[in-house]
Motif scaffolding. Structure first.
Motif, PDB file in Angstrom:
ATOM      1  N   LYS A  48     -18.113  -6.219  13.565  1.00  0.00           N
ATOM      2  CA  LYS A  48     -17.845  -4.947  12.903  1.00  0.00           C
ATOM      3  C   LYS A  48     -16.363  -4.625  12.850  1.00  0.00           C
ATOM      4  O   LYS A  48     -15.972  -3.598  12.325  1.00  0.00           O
ATOM      5  N   ALA A  49     -15.538  -5.488  13.405  1.00  0.00           N
ATOM      6  CA  ALA A  49     -14.101  -5.230  13.406  1.00  0.00           C
ATOM      7  C   ALA A  49     -13.530  -5.489  12.014  1.00  0.00           C
ATOM      8  O   ALA A  49     -13.987  -6.376  11.291  1.00  0.00           O
ATOM      9  N   VAL A  50     -12.541  -4.728  11.643  1.00  0.00           N
ATOM     10  CA  VAL A  50     -11.859  -4.910  10.371  1.00  0.00           C
ATOM     11  C   VAL A  50     -10.618  -5.746  10.642  1.00  0.00           C
ATOM     12  O   VAL A  50      -9.818  -5.421  11.517  1.00  0.00           O
ATOM     13  N   SER A  51     -10.475  -6.842   9.934  1.00  0.00           N
ATOM     14  CA  SER A  51      -9.333  -7.714  10.170  1.00  0.00           C
ATOM     15  C   SER A  51      -8.041  -7.025   9.747  1.00  0.00           C
ATOM     16  O   SER A  51      -8.034  -6.128   8.900  1.00  0.00           O
ATOM     17  N   THR A  52      -6.948  -7.458  10.347  1.00  0.00           N
ATOM     18  CA  THR A  52      -5.658  -6.859  10.010  1.00  0.00           C
ATOM     19  C   THR A  52      -5.280  -7.152   8.568  1.00  0.00           C
ATOM     20  O   THR A  52      -4.629  -6.338   7.922  1.00  0.00           O
ATOM     21  N   LYS A  53      -5.712  -8.303   8.047  1.00  0.00           N
ATOM     22  CA  LYS A  53      -5.425  -8.620   6.641  1.00  0.00           C
ATOM     23  C   LYS A  53      -6.151  -7.645   5.714  1.00  0.00           C
ATOM     24  O   LYS A  53      -5.599  -7.198   4.715  1.00  0.00           O
ATOM     25  N   LYS A  54      -7.396  -7.302   6.063  1.00  0.00           N
ATOM     26  CA  LYS A  54      -8.147  -6.344   5.250  1.00  0.00           C
ATOM     27  C   LYS A  54      -7.523  -4.953   5.358  1.00  0.00           C
ATOM     28  O   LYS A  54      -7.441  -4.228   4.365  1.00  0.00           O
ATOM     29  N   GLN A  55      -7.087  -4.580   6.566  1.00  0.00           N
ATOM     30  CA  GLN A  55      -6.426  -3.285   6.742  1.00  0.00           C
ATOM     31  C   GLN A  55      -5.155  -3.237   5.912  1.00  0.00           C
ATOM     32  O   GLN A  55      -4.867  -2.239   5.247  1.00  0.00           O
ATOM     33  N   GLU A  56      -4.370  -4.324   5.965  1.00  0.00           N
ATOM     34  CA  GLU A  56      -3.118  -4.365   5.215  1.00  0.00           C
ATOM     35  C   GLU A  56      -3.390  -4.288   3.712  1.00  0.00           C
ATOM     36  O   GLU A  56      -2.707  -3.558   2.987  1.00  0.00           O
ATOM     37  N   ALA A  57      -4.391  -5.016   3.251  1.00  0.00           N
ATOM     38  CA  ALA A  57      -4.732  -4.977   1.824  1.00  0.00           C
ATOM     39  C   ALA A  57      -5.152  -3.575   1.401  1.00  0.00           C
ATOM     40  O   ALA A  57      -4.761  -3.089   0.334  1.00  0.00           O
ATOM     41  N   ALA A  58      -5.928  -2.905   2.257  1.00  0.00           N
ATOM     42  CA  ALA A  58      -6.366  -1.543   1.934  1.00  0.00           C
ATOM     43  C   ALA A  58      -5.182  -0.588   1.893  1.00  0.00           C
ATOM     44  O   ALA A  58      -5.098   0.282   1.013  1.00  0.00           O
ATOM     45  N   LEU A  59      -4.243  -0.736   2.830  1.00  0.00           N
ATOM     46  CA  LEU A  59      -3.055   0.128   2.835  1.00  0.00           C
ATOM     47  C   LEU A  59      -2.199  -0.099   1.584  1.00  0.00           C
ATOM     48  O   LEU A  59      -1.702   0.853   0.988  1.00  0.00           O
ATOM     49  N   TRP A  60      -2.030  -1.367   1.191  1.00  0.00           N
ATOM     50  CA  TRP A  60      -1.243  -1.647  -0.009  1.00  0.00           C
ATOM     51  C   TRP A  60      -1.941  -1.101  -1.256  1.00  0.00           C
ATOM     52  O   TRP A  60      -1.298  -0.603  -2.174  1.00  0.00           O
ATOM     53  N   GLU A  61      -3.256  -1.185  -1.278  1.00  0.00           N
ATOM     54  CA  GLU A  61      -4.007  -0.644  -2.408  1.00  0.00           C
ATOM     55  C   GLU A  61      -3.820   0.865  -2.510  1.00  0.00           C
ATOM     56  O   GLU A  61      -3.603   1.413  -3.595  1.00  0.00           O
ATOM     57  N   GLN A  62      -3.871   1.552  -1.360  1.00  0.00           N
ATOM     58  CA  GLN A  62      -3.643   3.000  -1.344  1.00  0.00           C
ATOM     59  C   GLN A  62      -2.226   3.324  -1.802  1.00  0.00           C
ATOM     60  O   GLN A  62      -2.012   4.266  -2.571  1.00  0.00           O
ATOM     61  N   ALA A  63      -1.252   2.549  -1.337  1.00  0.00           N
ATOM     62  CA  ALA A  63       0.138   2.786  -1.729  1.00  0.00           C
ATOM     63  C   ALA A  63       0.315   2.556  -3.230  1.00  0.00           C
ATOM     64  O   ALA A  63       1.029   3.312  -3.903  1.00  0.00           O
ATOM     65  N   LYS A  65      -1.974   2.877  -5.585  1.00  0.00           N
ATOM     66  CA  LYS A  65      -2.590   3.989  -6.319  1.00  0.00           C
ATOM     67  C   LYS A  65      -1.742   5.251  -6.232  1.00  0.00           C
ATOM     68  O   LYS A  65      -1.596   5.974  -7.214  1.00  0.00           O
ATOM     69  N   ALA A  66      -1.165   5.508  -5.054  1.00  0.00           N
ATOM     70  CA  ALA A  66      -0.313   6.688  -4.893  1.00  0.00           C
ATOM     71  C   ALA A  66       0.940   6.572  -5.759  1.00  0.00           C
ATOM     72  O   ALA A  66       1.351   7.549  -6.398  1.00  0.00           O
ATOM     73  N   ALA A  67       1.551   5.384  -5.798  1.00  0.00           N
ATOM     74  CA  ALA A  67       2.749   5.184  -6.619  1.00  0.00           C
ATOM     75  C   ALA A  67       2.418   5.343  -8.100  1.00  0.00           C
ATOM     76  O   ALA A  67       3.182   5.951  -8.858  1.00  0.00           O
ATOM     77  N   THR A  68       1.276   4.819  -8.510  1.00  0.00           N
ATOM     78  CA  THR A  68       0.855   4.961  -9.909  1.00  0.00           C
ATOM     79  C   THR A  68       0.633   6.432 -10.252  1.00  0.00           C
ATOM     80  O   THR A  68       1.069   6.906 -11.301  1.00  0.00           O
ATOM     81  N   GLN A  69      -0.023   7.147  -9.341  1.00  0.00           N
ATOM     82  CA  GLN A  69      -0.278   8.568  -9.578  1.00  0.00           C
ATOM     83  C   GLN A  69       1.030   9.353  -9.647  1.00  0.00           C
ATOM     84  O   GLN A  69       1.199  10.220 -10.507  1.00  0.00           O
ATOM     85  N   ASN A  70       1.974   9.043  -8.758  1.00  0.00           N
ATOM     86  CA  ASN A  70       3.279   9.709  -8.797  1.00  0.00           C
ATOM     87  C   ASN A  70       4.006   9.418 -10.098  1.00  0.00           C
ATOM     88  O   ASN A  70       4.632  10.298 -10.680  1.00  0.00           O
ATOM     89  N   PHE A  71       3.918   8.164 -10.567  1.00  0.00           N
ATOM     90  CA  PHE A  71       4.560   7.793 -11.827  1.00  0.00           C
ATOM     91  C   PHE A  71       3.952   8.589 -12.977  1.00  0.00           C
ATOM     92  O   PHE A  71       4.667   9.134 -13.816  1.00  0.00           O
ATOM     93  N   LEU A  72       2.615   8.671 -13.005  1.00  0.00           N
ATOM     94  CA  LEU A  72       1.951   9.399 -14.080  1.00  0.00           C
ATOM     95  C   LEU A  72       2.284  10.881 -14.031  1.00  0.00           C
ATOM     96  O   LEU A  72       2.449  11.522 -15.070  1.00  0.00           O
ATOM     97  N   THR A  73       2.385  11.426 -12.824  1.00  0.00           N
ATOM     98  CA  THR A  73       2.730  12.841 -12.682  1.00  0.00           C
ATOM     99  C   THR A  73       4.137  13.098 -13.209  1.00  0.00           C
ATOM    100  O   THR A  73       4.380  14.088 -13.889  1.00  0.00           O
TER     101      THR A  73
END
Length: 113
Positions: A48-63, A65-73
């Motif tokens: 049930k542990a989340v690998s660090t690679k998956k955590q890193e990928a999720a963080l980059w995905e969030q970043a 999306k946030a950068a895209t949203q800031n650009f659109l704003t």
């Protein structure tokens, strides 16, 4: 004024309480580390542990999306190319085609200070 002094005293009291709590629980610190380690090993064993690679990928995905949203704003959807509905889709680091003259010199994903 009195309200400013009361707010300052409240902040001091909160800090004192946190300091007392830290000192009181200091002797348990070693046991806390042992239990955290055991929890991680148990999760890893159970799968049930989340690998660090998956955590890193999720963080980059969030970043991304946030950068895209800031650009659109900041620049609006008219600054995007032919398929603005695909913004935020696909691989991280591969953005939409941007209309020249509408995009800033560089886009930063760093947090605001």
């Amino acid at each position: 004024s009195i309200s400013v002094m009361n707010a300052a005293m409240k902040g001091v009291n909160i800090t004192k309480k946190q300091r007392r709590h830290t000192v009181a629980s200091e002797h348990l610190e070693g046991w806390q580390e042992v239990t955290e380690s055991a929890k991680r090993k148990f999760k890893r064993l159970m799968g049930k542990a989340v690998s660090t690679k998956k955590q890193e990928a999720a963080l980059w995905e969030q970043a991304h999306k946030a950068a895209t949203q800031n650009f659109l704003t900041e620049f609006g959807s008219d600054a995007l190319g032919a398929n603005p509905e695909l913004v935020g889709c696909g691989e991280v680091g591969v953005g939409p085609n941007v209309v020249t003259g509408k995009m800033p010199e560089e886009i930063s994903i760093q947090a605001d200070e």
